[in-house]
Design a protein around this motif. Structure first.
Motif, PDB file in Angstrom:
ATOM      1  N   ALA A  31      -9.960   9.271   3.282  1.00  0.00           N
ATOM      2  CA  ALA A  31      -9.109   8.641   2.270  1.00  0.00           C
ATOM      3  C   ALA A  31     -10.023   7.819   1.379  1.00  0.00           C
ATOM      4  O   ALA A  31     -11.120   7.435   1.803  1.00  0.00           O
ATOM      5  N   LYS A  32      -9.577   7.586   0.149  1.00  0.00           N
ATOM      6  CA  LYS A  32     -10.432   6.850  -0.792  1.00  0.00           C
ATOM      7  C   LYS A  32      -9.625   5.818  -1.568  1.00  0.00           C
ATOM      8  O   LYS A  32      -8.427   5.996  -1.792  1.00  0.00           O
ATOM      9  N   ALA A  33     -10.298   4.772  -1.971  1.00  0.00           N
ATOM     10  CA  ALA A  33      -9.719   3.814  -2.911  1.00  0.00           C
ATOM     11  C   ALA A  33     -10.667   3.680  -4.087  1.00  0.00           C
ATOM     12  O   ALA A  33     -11.858   3.412  -3.898  1.00  0.00           O
ATOM     13  N   ALA A  34     -10.162   3.905  -5.293  1.00  0.00           N
ATOM     14  CA  ALA A  34     -10.944   3.655  -6.510  1.00  0.00           C
ATOM     15  C   ALA A  34     -10.697   2.202  -6.902  1.00  0.00           C
ATOM     16  O   ALA A  34      -9.576   1.817  -7.249  1.00  0.00           O
ATOM     17  N   ILE A  35     -11.748   1.382  -6.798  1.00  0.00           N
ATOM     18  CA  ILE A  35     -11.596  -0.057  -7.047  1.00  0.00           C
ATOM     19  C   ILE A  35     -11.729  -0.332  -8.538  1.00  0.00           C
ATOM     20  O   ILE A  35     -12.721   0.078  -9.161  1.00  0.00           O
ATOM     21  N   GLU A  36     -10.734  -0.989  -9.100  1.00  0.00           N
ATOM     22  CA  GLU A  36     -10.730  -1.302 -10.540  1.00  0.00           C
ATOM     23  C   GLU A  36     -10.646  -2.804 -10.757  1.00  0.00           C
ATOM     24  O   GLU A  36     -10.170  -3.545  -9.907  1.00  0.00           O
ATOM     25  N   GLU A  37     -11.122  -3.215 -11.910  1.00  0.00           N
ATOM     26  CA  GLU A  37     -11.190  -4.642 -12.226  1.00  0.00           C
ATOM     27  C   GLU A  37      -9.795  -5.276 -12.309  1.00  0.00           C
ATOM     28  O   GLU A  37      -8.823  -4.616 -12.637  1.00  0.00           O
ATOM     29  N   ILE A  38      -9.744  -6.560 -12.006  1.00  0.00           N
ATOM     30  CA  ILE A  38      -8.543  -7.365 -12.208  1.00  0.00           C
ATOM     31  C   ILE A  38      -8.863  -8.355 -13.336  1.00  0.00           C
ATOM     32  O   ILE A  38      -9.914  -9.014 -13.306  1.00  0.00           O
ATOM     33  N   ALA A  39      -7.966  -8.431 -14.313  1.00  0.00           N
ATOM     34  CA  ALA A  39      -8.084  -9.403 -15.410  1.00  0.00           C
ATOM     35  C   ALA A  39      -9.458  -9.393 -16.081  1.00  0.00           C
ATOM     36  O   ALA A  39     -10.065 -10.444 -16.309  1.00  0.00           O
ATOM     37  N   GLY A  40      -9.966  -8.186 -16.376  1.00  0.00           N
ATOM     38  CA  GLY A  40     -11.211  -8.067 -17.134  1.00  0.00           C
ATOM     39  C   GLY A  40     -12.461  -8.532 -16.407  1.00  0.00           C
ATOM     40  O   GLY A  40     -13.444  -8.911 -17.039  1.00  0.00           O
ATOM     41  N   SER A  41     -12.459  -8.486 -15.073  1.00  0.00           N
ATOM     42  CA  SER A  41     -13.607  -8.980 -14.291  1.00  0.00           C
ATOM     43  C   SER A  41     -14.837  -8.090 -14.432  1.00  0.00           C
ATOM     44  O   SER A  41     -15.951  -8.529 -14.143  1.00  0.00           O
ATOM     45  N   GLY A  42     -14.635  -6.823 -14.824  1.00  0.00           N
ATOM     46  CA  GLY A  42     -15.762  -5.896 -14.952  1.00  0.00           C
ATOM     47  C   GLY A  42     -16.178  -5.245 -13.646  1.00  0.00           C
ATOM     48  O   GLY A  42     -17.159  -4.502 -13.596  1.00  0.00           O
ATOM     49  N   VAL A  43     -15.434  -5.498 -12.570  1.00  0.00           N
ATOM     50  CA  VAL A  43     -15.767  -4.941 -11.254  1.00  0.00           C
ATOM     51  C   VAL A  43     -15.255  -3.505 -11.142  1.00  0.00           C
ATOM     52  O   VAL A  43     -14.153  -3.196 -11.586  1.00  0.00           O
ATOM     53  N   ALA A 160     -11.663 -17.323  -0.129  1.00  0.00           N
ATOM     54  CA  ALA A 160     -12.572 -16.372  -0.775  1.00  0.00           C
ATOM     55  C   ALA A 160     -12.471 -16.361  -2.297  1.00  0.00           C
ATOM     56  O   ALA A 160     -13.169 -15.594  -2.964  1.00  0.00           O
ATOM     57  N   GLY A 161     -11.611 -17.209  -2.870  1.00  0.00           N
ATOM     58  CA  GLY A 161     -11.539 -17.295  -4.326  1.00  0.00           C
ATOM     59  C   GLY A 161     -10.670 -16.210  -4.950  1.00  0.00           C
ATOM     60  O   GLY A 161      -9.914 -15.521  -4.258  1.00  0.00           O
ATOM     61  N   ASP A 162     -10.816 -16.075  -6.269  1.00  0.00           N
ATOM     62  CA  ASP A 162      -9.973 -15.148  -7.030  1.00  0.00           C
ATOM     63  C   ASP A 162     -10.143 -13.707  -6.558  1.00  0.00           C
ATOM     64  O   ASP A 162     -11.201 -13.330  -6.064  1.00  0.00           O
ATOM     65  N   LYS A 163      -9.101 -12.939  -6.790  1.00  0.00           N
ATOM     66  CA  LYS A 163      -9.164 -11.489  -6.542  1.00  0.00           C
ATOM     67  C   LYS A 163      -9.661 -10.849  -7.836  1.00  0.00           C
ATOM     68  O   LYS A 163      -9.082 -11.031  -8.892  1.00  0.00           O
ATOM     69  N   ILE A 164     -10.778 -10.120  -7.748  1.00  0.00           N
ATOM     70  CA  ILE A 164     -11.400  -9.570  -8.969  1.00  0.00           C
ATOM     71  C   ILE A 164     -11.470  -8.052  -9.005  1.00  0.00           C
ATOM     72  O   ILE A 164     -11.852  -7.469 -10.016  1.00  0.00           O
ATOM     73  N   GLY A 165     -11.132  -7.406  -7.867  1.00  0.00           N
ATOM     74  CA  GLY A 165     -11.100  -5.940  -7.850  1.00  0.00           C
ATOM     75  C   GLY A 165     -10.031  -5.468  -6.899  1.00  0.00           C
ATOM     76  O   GLY A 165      -9.779  -6.102  -5.879  1.00  0.00           O
ATOM     77  N   CYS A 166      -9.402  -4.324  -7.248  1.00  0.00           N
ATOM     78  CA  CYS A 166      -8.326  -3.787  -6.393  1.00  0.00           C
ATOM     79  C   CYS A 166      -8.322  -2.267  -6.440  1.00  0.00           C
ATOM     80  O   CYS A 166      -8.511  -1.673  -7.505  1.00  0.00           O
ATOM     81  N   GLY A 167      -8.087  -1.652  -5.281  1.00  0.00           N
ATOM     82  CA  GLY A 167      -7.907  -0.199  -5.210  1.00  0.00           C
ATOM     83  C   GLY A 167      -6.956   0.155  -4.098  1.00  0.00           C
ATOM     84  O   GLY A 167      -6.976  -0.476  -3.041  1.00  0.00           O
ATOM     85  N   VAL A 168      -6.113   1.166  -4.317  1.00  0.00           N
ATOM     86  CA  VAL A 168      -5.151   1.613  -3.315  1.00  0.00           C
ATOM     87  C   VAL A 168      -5.795   2.733  -2.483  1.00  0.00           C
ATOM     88  O   VAL A 168      -6.386   3.661  -3.041  1.00  0.00           O
ATOM     89  N   ILE A 169      -5.672   2.633  -1.169  1.00  0.00           N
ATOM     90  CA  ILE A 169      -6.237   3.665  -0.270  1.00  0.00           C
ATOM     91  C   ILE A 169      -5.298   4.870  -0.248  1.00  0.00           C
ATOM     92  O   ILE A 169      -4.134   4.743   0.136  1.00  0.00           O
ATOM     93  N   GLN A 170      -5.833   6.028  -0.671  1.00  0.00           N
ATOM     94  CA  GLN A 170      -4.997   7.229  -0.786  1.00  0.00           C
ATOM     95  C   GLN A 170      -5.670   8.432  -0.141  1.00  0.00           C
ATOM     96  O   GLN A 170      -6.876   8.487  -0.092  1.00  0.00           O
TER      97      GLN A 170
END
Ligand SMILES: [Cu+2]
Ligand SMILES: [Zn+2]
Length: 170
Positions: A31-43, A160-170
């Motif tokens: 399974a994979k998660a494509a991690i994308e930036e949150i609020a323009g973090s660039g991650v 751990a501070g702000d959340k800067i990247g998110c990806g759904v495991i699919q």
């Protein structure tokens, strides 16, 4: 036997071996998660989950676009638009997965990021599955990257501070 015939036999045998090897690899569910930036973090990044033959799941995480240093990574519930708490089906306290007394099933650890903004991390969790019973199933959980490090102590999420990247495991 002629050389041509021998070569043909050798080639056929090789192809069978290659086919067998490829088939064997594809038996391990991924399974994979494509991690994308949150609020323009660039991650950005990728997390790849592979079911292990002896049980458990290995995760390999690659990220880029982060500040140098330690960044917490957890599995959270919810969606990337509405991120929930750490995945915690066993109702334990937040903590350190490796050697900790209590930890969330979604607790992973810290990714070490270099001056080039890139980092990798891998771990095998014997309490995870891909598509198994709900309390172990990583599918549809979120891989979350944080701005800071997990201190493995603060409740409920390691400070751990702000959340800067998110990806759904699919
Ligand atoms: Cu988190
Ligand atoms: Zn936690």
């Amino acid at each position: 036997m002629k050389t041509g015939k021998l070569a043909f036999i050798f080639l056929s045998a090789s192809m069978v071996l290659v086919a067998f090897t490829m088939n064997k690899e594809s038996n391990n569910t991924q399974a994979k998660a494509a991690i994308e930036e949150i609020a323009g973090s660039g991650v950005s990044g990728t997390a790849t989950f592979t079911q292990q033959d002896g049980g458990g799941v290995e995760v390999e995480i690659t990220v880029e676009g982060l500040s140098a240093g330690q960044h917490a990574v957890h599995l959270h519930t919810g969606t990337c638009d509405n991120i929930g708490n750490h995945w915690n089906p066993t109702q334990e306290a937040h903590g350190k997965r490796e050697g900790g007394e209590q930890f969330h099933r979604g607790d992973i650890g810290n990714i070490e990021v270099g001056n080039n903004g890139k980092g990798t991390f891998s771990l095998t969790a014997d309490d995870w599955s891909i598509g198994g019973e709900e309390a172990t199933n990583v599918l549809n959980k979120l891989v979350i990257i944080h701005a800071g490090a997990d201190d493995f102590t603060s409740q409920p999420s390691g400070n751990a501070g702000d959340k800067i990247g998110c990806g759904v495991i699919q």
